[in-house]
Design a protein around this motif. Sequence first.
Motif, short mmCIF file in Angstrom:
data_model
loop_
_atom_site.label_atom_id
_atom_site.label_comp_id
_atom_site.label_asym_id
_atom_site.label_seq_id
_atom_site.Cartn_x
_atom_site.Cartn_y
_atom_site.Cartn_z
N ALA A 101 0.70 -1.06 0.08
CA ALA A 101 -0.20 -0.09 0.04
C ALA A 101 0.89 1.22 -0.06
O ALA A 101 0.54 2.36 -0.70
N ALA A 102 1.95 1.37 0.68
CA ALA A 102 3.08 2.30 0.85
C ALA A 102 3.46 2.52 -0.65
O ALA A 102 3.55 3.84 -0.80
N ALA A 103 4.01 1.42 -1.33
CA ALA A 103 4.49 1.47 -2.58
C ALA A 103 3.43 2.17 -3.41
O ALA A 103 4.02 3.03 -4.28
N GLY A 104 2.14 1.53 -3.48
CA GLY A 104 0.96 2.23 -4.30
C GLY A 104 1.05 3.64 -4.16
O GLY A 104 0.85 4.38 -5.14
N ALA A 105 0.95 4.15 -3.03
CA ALA A 105 0.78 5.50 -2.54
C ALA A 105 1.98 6.19 -3.06
O ALA A 105 1.76 7.61 -3.78
N ALA A 106 3.29 5.67 -3.07
CA ALA A 106 4.18 6.50 -3.69
C ALA A 106 4.34 6.85 -5.03
O ALA A 106 4.63 7.69 -5.64
N TYR A 107 3.58 5.77 -5.68
CA TYR A 107 3.61 5.70 -7.28
C TYR A 107 2.40 6.43 -7.71
O TYR A 107 2.10 6.26 -8.88
N GLY A 108 1.45 6.82 -6.98
CA GLY A 108 0.37 7.81 -7.08
C GLY A 108 -1.00 6.93 -7.49
O GLY A 108 -2.00 7.52 -7.80
N LEU A 109 -1.12 5.89 -6.68
CA LEU A 109 -2.06 5.01 -6.92
C LEU A 109 -3.37 5.54 -6.32
O LEU A 109 -3.17 5.91 -5.18
N ASP A 110 -4.58 5.43 -6.54
CA ASP A 110 -5.68 5.65 -5.78
C ASP A 110 -6.41 4.66 -5.24
O ASP A 110 -7.15 4.77 -4.26
N TRP A 111 -6.30 3.52 -6.06
CA TRP A 111 -7.11 2.35 -5.44
C TRP A 111 -6.23 1.02 -5.98
O TRP A 111 -5.37 1.22 -6.80
N MET A 112 -6.50 -0.02 -5.03
CA MET A 112 -5.73 -1.20 -5.31
C MET A 112 -6.52 -2.23 -4.69
O MET A 112 -7.54 -2.12 -3.99
N VAL A 113 -6.27 -3.50 -5.51
CA VAL A 113 -7.10 -4.63 -5.05
C VAL A 113 -6.27 -5.75 -4.61
O VAL A 113 -5.18 -5.93 -5.59
N PHE A 114 -6.21 -6.12 -3.52
CA PHE A 114 -5.35 -7.29 -3.16
C PHE A 114 -5.68 -8.62 -3.46
O PHE A 114 -7.16 -9.07 -3.20
N THR A 115 -5.32 -9.43 -4.24
CA THR A 115 -5.86 -10.67 -4.72
C THR A 115 -4.99 -11.91 -4.43
O THR A 115 -3.95 -12.14 -4.93
N GLU A 116 -5.38 -12.66 -3.59
CA GLU A 116 -4.56 -13.87 -3.15
C GLU A 116 -4.83 -15.08 -3.78
O GLU A 116 -6.29 -15.18 -4.14
N HIS A 117 -3.84 -15.89 -4.07
CA HIS A 117 -4.02 -17.07 -4.80
C HIS A 117 -5.05 -18.24 -3.93
O HIS A 117 -4.77 -18.10 -2.54
N SER A 118 -5.85 -18.68 -4.56
CA SER A 118 -6.44 -19.98 -3.85
C SER A 118 -5.73 -21.08 -3.45
O SER A 118 -4.96 -21.44 -4.22
N ASN A 119 -5.91 -21.57 -2.19
CA ASN A 119 -5.62 -22.90 -1.87
C ASN A 119 -5.86 -23.31 -0.57
O ASN A 119 -6.63 -22.47 -0.01
N LEU A 120 -5.54 -24.29 -0.11
CA LEU A 120 -6.08 -24.89 1.08
C LEU A 120 -5.82 -24.01 2.26
O LEU A 120 -6.70 -23.52 3.00
N GLY A 121 -4.45 -23.54 2.46
CA GLY A 121 -4.15 -22.81 3.66
C GLY A 121 -5.01 -21.62 3.58
O GLY A 121 -5.68 -21.04 4.57
N HIS A 122 -5.01 -21.09 2.31
CA HIS A 122 -5.77 -19.67 2.18
C HIS A 122 -7.02 -19.77 2.39
O HIS A 122 -7.96 -18.91 3.24
#
Length: 568
Positions: A101-122
């Motif tokens: 999120a800090a990196a996105g803010a530094a490069y000017g992003l207004d919105w971000m979607v965190f998308t994790e891979h599916s697996n049993l642990g997740h």
Amino acid sequence: MSEQQLPSWADPSVSSDDLDAQGASRRQLLRAAGLFGTAFALGAAATGPASAAGRGGADRRDAAGLGRLGGEDPRLGYLVGDHHIHTVYSHDAKYTFSQLAAAGAAYGLDWMVFTEHSNLGHARYGAPLEHEEIVKARAENPRQLIFQGLEWYIPAAEHATVFAAPGPHEVDLLTRFETAYDGKLLGYTQGAAGATDTARNEAHAVRAIQWLARQRRTGYVDDVLVLANHPMRLGIDSPHEMRAWRDAAPEIMIGMEGAPGAQGAAVPGLRGPTSIRGEYENKPTAQSWAGYPADAYLTYGGFDWATATVGGLWDALLSEGRVFSVTTNSDAHRIVSDTWRNGDWAPGQNFDTTGRLPDPVNTDTPQPGSDFWPGQFSRTHVGVTRHGYRSVMAGLRAGRVWLDHGHLLDGLEVRLKREHDHGRGVTLGGRLRVRKGERLTLNITVTSASRPNSRGILPELAHVDVIRGAVRGPAADRDDWRAPDTKVAWSKDVSGRKGTYTLRVPLTAGEESFYVRLRGSDGNRHGTGYLGAAVDPHGPVPHTPGDGDPWADTWFYSNPVFVDVVGR
């Protein structure tokens, strides 16, 4: 934040001198346009009942205007984002939410979607734990819109981003969806033509999208969207599957990555002599759709073959007369030349038992990686009428989208209108209703890059292309990937032009409905397009394997504007 990181929403009627005098940030521009009320500046649009426009109000207005010629869309602000980012909650990534999120803010992003891979642990542990960290990241970056999402293994096909508007059920929605519909968890991966389970798996993917549509329709969540990721990386997303996903719920399945992440994969010397931008280094397998040519497994100027080919798969979908958005993103897993490594497991722990990797450790030594930080190289710009989570999702659904690499442009504003209309006209994703033979004007307002990107290059746009295609309605052959009536219709050399300027392109409505979309580049690497010079005389081309410095070959693309032609 610099203007180069914060592109302009400039109206075509505003002169370049006026815009050059505006030393404001994008947030000031949005506020001036009336897009930032106090509540929305604080992100209060994340919760509460959906607006009328988000629940069919826009459809009702469109229906009410069907008898009128022309069309006009509202003034827009553009918010920049990334819908495909991985953290320690993906088994093959390494960064925390706060770092990204800090990196996105530094490069000017207004919105971000965190998308994790599916697996049993997740599936067992990940989503609720993620949510706690997303809430923390939202608090640390109050000006950013931070979505929680999932990278769905589509049954019988590739991956897709699934994400919902923040609300009381966002975590439950993602968990239930992952458990019931993820192809990897269910073992529904078979997609080879004629294989025993392929039809079942393809049908399950359609049911998954329909299930999401029901959750939105019943109000269980305010909104939810799906975007197909890296569609040609393995060649297993067939045209008929993509059409089936779209048709299952076009308000949910809204598009695909026009350009994949992993754009640093072919930086010379990093990953070997066969490396390709986007990690598109695969060959056809038994799972691949047999109708794709071998060249489809490459990227062209960093863009997926399906998007980069004028008259190709994306155009074939658009020629049916419905918007199908393209996007770009980082797919951040491991950043090029970053110095962090994965942390060490405690005794007896692993991903299946925790659903989370240990926090990364800084080594001060460059580590292997193919990706850029969110917003560092790839940017998706979405036109909104106000600041908020649902507004970003509504802009994506409406197709008010353009994308660039390497911070090639500060801003792009597109408006199409009838020659003598006085309003703003319609913009990306919109529809203009005209009579046969009418003259139209396409106004393309470009704001050139004003500051060097993170590579130290001040990007310079060399040309702008207008691509035009006929609208013929639903495809007779659901596996057809060609749009034979689509080609580059107009090009303009803009080398050396600075600041903000407007290109005015005359168009004439013919016998049939059509669409126009835009493309342009820095002019450093191009050649005859995939379907020949008569279709595309100077399109993107593949780079030499192992020598694909992404900063040396940057492009922008826009979504289409549709023109519905009626009789005299």
